[in-house]
Design an enzyme around this catalytic site. Structure first.
Site, short mmCIF file in Angstrom:
data_model
loop_
_atom_site.label_atom_id
_atom_site.label_comp_id
_atom_site.label_asym_id
_atom_site.label_seq_id
_atom_site.Cartn_x
_atom_site.Cartn_y
_atom_site.Cartn_z
N HIS A 164 0.82 -1.35 0.00
CA HIS A 164 -0.16 0.15 -0.17
C HIS A 164 0.98 1.23 -0.06
CE1 HIS A 164 -4.10 -1.53 0.14
NE2 HIS A 164 -3.94 -2.06 1.53
N CYS A 238 0.31 1.81 -5.86
CA CYS A 238 -0.67 2.61 -6.39
C CYS A 238 -0.14 4.06 -6.70
CB CYS A 238 -1.94 2.71 -5.83
SG CYS A 238 -2.84 1.09 -5.75
N ARG A 247 -0.05 2.60 -11.58
CA ARG A 247 0.72 1.88 -10.98
C ARG A 247 2.19 2.58 -11.07
NH1 ARG A 247 -3.31 0.57 -9.19
NH2 ARG A 247 -4.30 -1.58 -8.75
#
Length: 260
Positions: A164, A238, A247
């Site tokens: 993340h 991300c 990405r």
């Protein structure tokens, strides 16, 4: 006059009630934002650090060969499918070439099992690596997830992971700050591996599975990636921040390996 006064009074009460509802909704939304941006980060970071310490204790205490073993658990959604890992490197470090002639090493880890520690000294990152890239079992716990069917740490091919960038520990929040030569360290029960950042792909599509191929090369951005087999590491997350539209990819190459 009485009717007009009553009408004004009713409008005032309605406006007051509307204001109270708006304030209440605003407070609820604020609490949700605080929970998502602060509390989930705190929980995930604490849990990830505890897991790192548990892995290190386990490695210190074990006597024989260790590491994850046993059959994989039930399948889960994985990243883009990749081909087989090459068995002979094209540009591996000279002192690590014999590794290409070794057996394939320990059995693959079970789904969601943390089995390695990834450190990025420049960013102060130290997080567990678990098998799979599922949110509930891996990423939302603050872990970094290993893409199934990509190489394991220190093996020829491409050790590809995801993490993340925002919320849930956000281990890859600042990977955009990495530059060529920055170190990425991966430790397992068997060995410690040092990779060096080599290239960055600032933006590509979520479905660009080429970036985690054994020889990583973007299928979207012409010229981004590699042509030769080797020992690679790939970090994916991300981008832009607080969005999952694209990405961000960071590639590195293995520089050294040291048995524990």
């Amino acid at each position: 006059m009485v009717v007009q006064g009553a009408r004004r009074s009713g409008l005032a009460r309605a406006a007051w009630c509307g204001g109270e509802i708006a304030v209440t909704v605003g407070l609820v939304l604020l609490l949700l934002v605080v929970h998502q941006l602060w509390w989930t980060n705190r929980q995930a970071r604490d849990a990830a650090e505890e897991k790192v310490e548990a892995l290190e204790r386990q490695w210190r205490n074990q006597d024989g060969p260790a590491g994850p073993s046993g059959p994989s658990g039930p399948s889960e959604p994985a990243g883009p499918a990749v081909g087989p890992t090459p068995t002979e490197p094209g540009n591996a470090p000279a002192d690590d070439r014999p590794a290409a002639r070794e057996s394939r090493g320990p059995a693959p880890p079970r789904w969601d099992q943390a089995y390695a520690v990834l450190s990025i000294p420049k960013l102060g990152v130290r997080v567990p690596v678990a098998e799979g890239v599922g949110k509930a079992g891996v990423l939302d716990k603050g872990y970094v997830g290993h893409y199934p069917r990509t190489a394991q740490p220190g093996r020829p091919g491409n050790f590809a992971v995801a993490g993340h960038r925002n919320t849930h520990g956000e281990p890859f929040r600042y990977v955009n700050r990495l530059r060529p030569g920055d170190r990425i360290e991966v430790r397992t029960a068997q060995a410690s591996y040092t990779y060096e950042v080599d290239r960055t792909l600032p933006q590509t599509l979520p479905g660009d599975g080429g970036v985690i191929d054994p020889v990583p090369r973007s299928a979207v951005k012409a010229g981004a990636g590699y042509e030769e087999r080797g020992y690679y590491i790939t970090l994916t997350t991300c981008t832009p921040e607080f969005s999952s539209e694209y990405r961000l990819v960071v590639w590195g190459k293995l520089q050294s390996a040291r048995a524990r």
